[in-house]
Design a protein around this motif. Structure first.
Motif, PDB file in Angstrom:
ATOM      1  N   ILE A   3      57.809  84.164  14.316  1.00  0.00           N
ATOM      2  CA  ILE A   3      58.550  85.262  15.045  1.00  0.00           C
ATOM      3  C   ILE A   3      60.068  85.466  14.643  1.00  0.00           C
ATOM      4  CG2 ILE A   3      57.722  84.268  17.220  1.00  0.00           C
ATOM      5  CD1 ILE A   3      60.092  82.787  17.879  1.00  0.00           C
ATOM      6  N   GLU A   4      60.681  86.160  14.960  1.00  0.00           N
ATOM      7  CA  GLU A   4      61.695  86.864  14.260  1.00  0.00           C
ATOM      8  C   GLU A   4      63.062  86.094  14.802  1.00  0.00           C
ATOM      9  OE1 GLU A   4      62.800  88.846  11.831  1.00  0.00           O
ATOM     10  OE2 GLU A   4      60.710  89.996  11.558  1.00  0.00           O
ATOM     11  N   PRO A   5      64.103  85.558  14.197  1.00  0.00           N
ATOM     12  CA  PRO A   5      65.250  84.839  14.831  1.00  0.00           C
ATOM     13  C   PRO A   5      65.690  85.343  16.035  1.00  0.00           C
ATOM     14  CG  PRO A   5      65.315  84.971  12.370  1.00  0.00           C
ATOM     15  CD  PRO A   5      64.283  85.946  12.640  1.00  0.00           C
ATOM     16  N   SER A   6      65.744  86.886  15.935  1.00  0.00           N
ATOM     17  CA  SER A   6      66.202  87.695  16.979  1.00  0.00           C
ATOM     18  C   SER A   6      65.349  87.708  18.068  1.00  0.00           C
ATOM     19  CB  SER A   6      66.491  89.160  16.619  1.00  0.00           C
ATOM     20  OG  SER A   6      65.065  89.583  16.137  1.00  0.00           O
ATOM     21  N   GLU A   7      63.879  87.155  18.120  1.00  0.00           N
ATOM     22  CA  GLU A   7      63.434  86.918  19.511  1.00  0.00           C
ATOM     23  C   GLU A   7      63.663  85.475  20.004  1.00  0.00           C
ATOM     24  OE1 GLU A   7      58.867  87.553  18.784  1.00  0.00           O
ATOM     25  OE2 GLU A   7      59.595  88.142  16.702  1.00  0.00           O
ATOM     26  N   THR A   8      64.775  84.753  19.570  1.00  0.00           N
ATOM     27  CA  THR A   8      65.129  83.474  20.128  1.00  0.00           C
ATOM     28  C   THR A   8      66.506  83.786  20.610  1.00  0.00           C
ATOM     29  OG1 THR A   8      66.253  82.579  18.216  1.00  0.00           O
ATOM     30  CG2 THR A   8      63.835  82.425  18.371  1.00  0.00           C
ATOM     31  N   SER A   9      67.079  83.136  21.598  1.00  0.00           N
ATOM     32  CA  SER A   9      68.395  83.248  21.845  1.00  0.00           C
ATOM     33  C   SER A   9      68.622  81.910  22.668  1.00  0.00           C
ATOM     34  CB  SER A   9      68.589  84.342  23.019  1.00  0.00           C
ATOM     35  OG  SER A   9      67.600  84.049  24.344  1.00  0.00           O
ATOM     36  N   GLU A  10      70.086  81.837  22.997  1.00  0.00           N
ATOM     37  CA  GLU A  10      70.396  80.476  24.215  1.00  0.00           C
ATOM     38  C   GLU A  10      69.483  80.265  25.435  1.00  0.00           C
ATOM     39  OE1 GLU A  10      72.929  78.451  23.369  1.00  0.00           O
ATOM     40  OE2 GLU A  10      74.437  79.398  22.069  1.00  0.00           O
ATOM     41  N   GLU A  11      69.006  81.481  25.955  1.00  0.00           N
ATOM     42  CA  GLU A  11      68.424  81.303  27.008  1.00  0.00           C
ATOM     43  C   GLU A  11      66.809  81.332  26.561  1.00  0.00           C
ATOM     44  OE1 GLU A  11      70.555  83.709  26.594  1.00  0.00           O
ATOM     45  OE2 GLU A  11      72.031  82.674  27.647  1.00  0.00           O
ATOM     46  N   ASN A  12      66.380  81.601  25.434  1.00  0.00           N
ATOM     47  CA  ASN A  12      65.067  81.726  24.967  1.00  0.00           C
ATOM     48  C   ASN A  12      64.774  80.881  23.915  1.00  0.00           C
ATOM     49  OD1 ASN A  12      62.155  82.503  25.048  1.00  0.00           O
ATOM     50  ND2 ASN A  12      62.682  84.174  23.730  1.00  0.00           N
ATOM     51  N   LEU A  13      64.655  79.609  23.929  1.00  0.00           N
ATOM     52  CA  LEU A  13      64.647  78.644  22.633  1.00  0.00           C
ATOM     53  C   LEU A  13      63.091  78.642  22.270  1.00  0.00           C
ATOM     54  CD1 LEU A  13      66.609  75.581  24.029  1.00  0.00           C
ATOM     55  CD2 LEU A  13      67.528  77.701  22.706  1.00  0.00           C
ATOM     56  N   ALA A  14      63.070  78.931  21.049  1.00  0.00           N
ATOM     57  CA  ALA A  14      61.723  78.615  20.157  1.00  0.00           C
ATOM     58  C   ALA A  14      61.174  77.424  20.496  1.00  0.00           C
ATOM     59  CB  ALA A  14      61.765  79.207  18.779  1.00  0.00           C
ATOM     60  N   PRO A  15      60.155  77.070  20.770  1.00  0.00           N
ATOM     61  CA  PRO A  15      59.610  75.520  20.996  1.00  0.00           C
ATOM     62  C   PRO A  15      59.378  75.077  19.448  1.00  0.00           C
ATOM     63  CG  PRO A  15      57.766  77.102  21.112  1.00  0.00           C
ATOM     64  CD  PRO A  15      58.892  77.939  20.934  1.00  0.00           C
ATOM     65  N   ILE A  16      59.575  73.536  19.554  1.00  0.00           N
ATOM     66  CA  ILE A  16      59.066  72.752  18.321  1.00  0.00           C
ATOM     67  C   ILE A  16      57.750  73.107  17.717  1.00  0.00           C
ATOM     68  CG2 ILE A  16      58.592  70.395  17.587  1.00  0.00           C
ATOM     69  CD1 ILE A  16      60.873  69.614  19.176  1.00  0.00           C
ATOM     70  N   GLY A  17      57.212  73.345  16.592  1.00  0.00           N
ATOM     71  CA  GLY A  17      56.447  73.683  16.066  1.00  0.00           C
ATOM     72  C   GLY A  17      56.102  75.347  15.785  1.00  0.00           C
ATOM     73  N   GLN A  18      56.969  75.897  16.281  1.00  0.00           N
ATOM     74  CA  GLN A  18      56.788  77.424  16.163  1.00  0.00           C
ATOM     75  C   GLN A  18      57.384  77.931  14.751  1.00  0.00           C
ATOM     76  OE1 GLN A  18      55.978  80.366  18.307  1.00  0.00           O
ATOM     77  NE2 GLN A  18      56.246  81.117  16.159  1.00  0.00           N
ATOM     78  N   TRP A  19      56.693  78.496  14.009  1.00  0.00           N
ATOM     79  CA  TRP A  19      57.203  79.119  12.931  1.00  0.00           C
ATOM     80  C   TRP A  19      58.332  80.305  12.995  1.00  0.00           C
ATOM     81  CZ3 TRP A  19      56.723  77.011   8.126  1.00  0.00           C
ATOM     82  CH2 TRP A  19      55.723  75.914   8.027  1.00  0.00           C
ATOM     83  N   ILE A  20      59.385  80.287  12.334  1.00  0.00           N
ATOM     84  CA  ILE A  20      60.398  81.445  12.372  1.00  0.00           C
ATOM     85  C   ILE A  20      60.360  82.003  11.045  1.00  0.00           C
ATOM     86  CG2 ILE A  20      62.862  81.880  13.235  1.00  0.00           C
ATOM     87  CD1 ILE A  20      62.635  79.619  14.881  1.00  0.00           C
ATOM     88  N   LYS A  21      60.642  83.438  10.984  1.00  0.00           N
ATOM     89  CA  LYS A  21      60.813  83.738   9.802  1.00  0.00           C
ATOM     90  C   LYS A  21      62.202  83.920   9.458  1.00  0.00           C
ATOM     91  CE  LYS A  21      60.271  88.541   7.557  1.00  0.00           C
ATOM     92  NZ  LYS A  21      59.668  90.111   7.841  1.00  0.00           N
ATOM     93  N   THR A  22      62.800  83.568   8.158  1.00  0.00           N
ATOM     94  CA  THR A  22      64.162  83.621   7.839  1.00  0.00           C
ATOM     95  C   THR A  22      64.073  83.968   6.636  1.00  0.00           C
ATOM     96  OG1 THR A  22      66.265  82.314   7.943  1.00  0.00           O
ATOM     97  CG2 THR A  22      64.092  80.987   7.409  1.00  0.00           C
ATOM     98  N   THR A  23      65.250  83.696   5.762  1.00  0.00           N
ATOM     99  CA  THR A  23      65.294  84.127   4.461  1.00  0.00           C
ATOM    100  C   THR A  23      66.189  83.129   3.542  1.00  0.00           C
ATOM    101  OG1 THR A  23      67.640  85.193   4.769  1.00  0.00           O
ATOM    102  CG2 THR A  23      65.513  86.751   4.769  1.00  0.00           C
ATOM    103  N   ARG A  24      66.006  83.089   2.322  1.00  0.00           N
ATOM    104  CA  ARG A  24      66.497  82.221   1.495  1.00  0.00           C
ATOM    105  C   ARG A  24      67.195  82.958   0.356  1.00  0.00           C
ATOM    106  NH1 ARG A  24      69.555  78.914  -0.477  1.00  0.00           N
ATOM    107  NH2 ARG A  24      68.771  76.506  -0.840  1.00  0.00           N
TER     108      ARG A  24
END
Length: 285
Positions: free
Chosen positions: A95-116
């Motif tokens: 999922i995209e980081p923008s799909e998470t929020s203070e009220e909508n936390l990603a669960p443990i084990g969920q892959w999150i797209k990010t950058t390096r």
């Protein structure tokens, strides 16, 4: 010989966003790995009486990419690669980081797209990360102790952690969080591979502000900074692989109402770009 003697408390939190420590001019995520914790009387929160505030400080052990390379001995990149499923599945389920929020936390084990940040072309490129485990000493003291022992066995004296020298408040304890990073095959690389694709995770209170002490009389400001624990003597990183990281952090005993966060820049951002960083929010349980 210089020893690192401690974790997780200093006077002001030394980290900014992950993107800042990923800057093209430096790219050492953990050059500022001193975590600061200021203990404040909750009564002082609504008072101007400075005498009601007390401060406790210790210094976090630091592991930078450049200094970690100095601890090189013998091992292979494959030893640091866990079985994490098919790469296509990882990209498809992330999922995209923008799909998470203070009220909508990603669960443990969920892959999150990010950058390096990639120093090869000086551009931020996509990677994927997920938290896989969070363990406190209360949960499993043996697991936490063994993670520290492994770090001490494969690292030089500079990296050794002596818990007896840590100034840990009575109501706090050491915890370990594990996370993985998948680096796609199209991530630019050199013959020697890539720099460590670690992610700058930190823990913080779900409701904002500091972490309340066990008795509720104080608040720990800045608690939750993580420090990487070494898991092998030689670390090499190549595209197309998934890598496991083990981090140490401090938390109030029994406290569960916290989250993990990290920040990153959009794909294609350059070191001198003005793009705003995006924060991802992940549950700690």
């Amino acid at each position: 010989m210089k020893k690192i003697s401690a974790l997780l408390l200093a006077v002001v939190m030394a980290f900014g966003m992950a993107g800042c420590s990923d800057s093209g001019s430096s790219d050492n995520d953990k050059e500022s790995s001193a975590a600061a914790v200021q203990t404040e009387s909750s009564a002082a929160d609504s008072s101007e009486d400075a005498t009601a505030t007390t401060t406790t400080t210790t210094t976090a052990p630091a592991v930078t990419e450049s200094s970690q390379a100095e601890a090189v001995d013998t091992s292979t990149a494959d030893e640091n690669k866990p079985a994490s499923g098919d790469s296509n599945d990882i990209a498809a389920s992330a999922i995209e980081p923008s799909e998470t929020s203070e009220e909508n936390l990603a669960p443990i084990g969920q892959w999150i797209k990010t950058t390096r940040y990639c120093p090869t072309d000086k551009i931020y490129h996509t990677i994927y990360t997920r938290i896989t485990k969070v363990v406190s000493k209360t949960d499993d003291a043996d697991y936490v102790n063994k993670a520290i022992e492994l770090n001490n066995s494969v690292g030089s004296d500079f990296y050794k952690i002596d818990e007896s020298e840590l100034k840990i408040p009575d109501d706090c304890e050491l915890c370990v969080m594990e996370y993985e990073v998948y680096v796609p095959e199209d991530f630019p690389s050199d013959d020697w591979g890539i720099i460590s694709p670690d992610v700058n995770y930190s823990a913080s209170n779900k409701g904002g502000g500091g972490i309340p002490s066990a008795d509720g009389a104080s608040t720990y400001i800045g608690m939750g900074g993580t420090t990487e624990l070494l898991t092998q003597k030689k670390n090499e990183y190549f595209v197309g692989n998934t890598y496991k990281y083990v981090n140490l952090f401090l938390m109030v005993k029994g406290y569960k109402d916290y989250k993990f966060t990290f920040s990153s820049y959009p794909e294609g951002t350059t070191s001198d770009s003005s793009d705003d960083a995006v924060t991802a929010y992940i549950s700690a349980e």
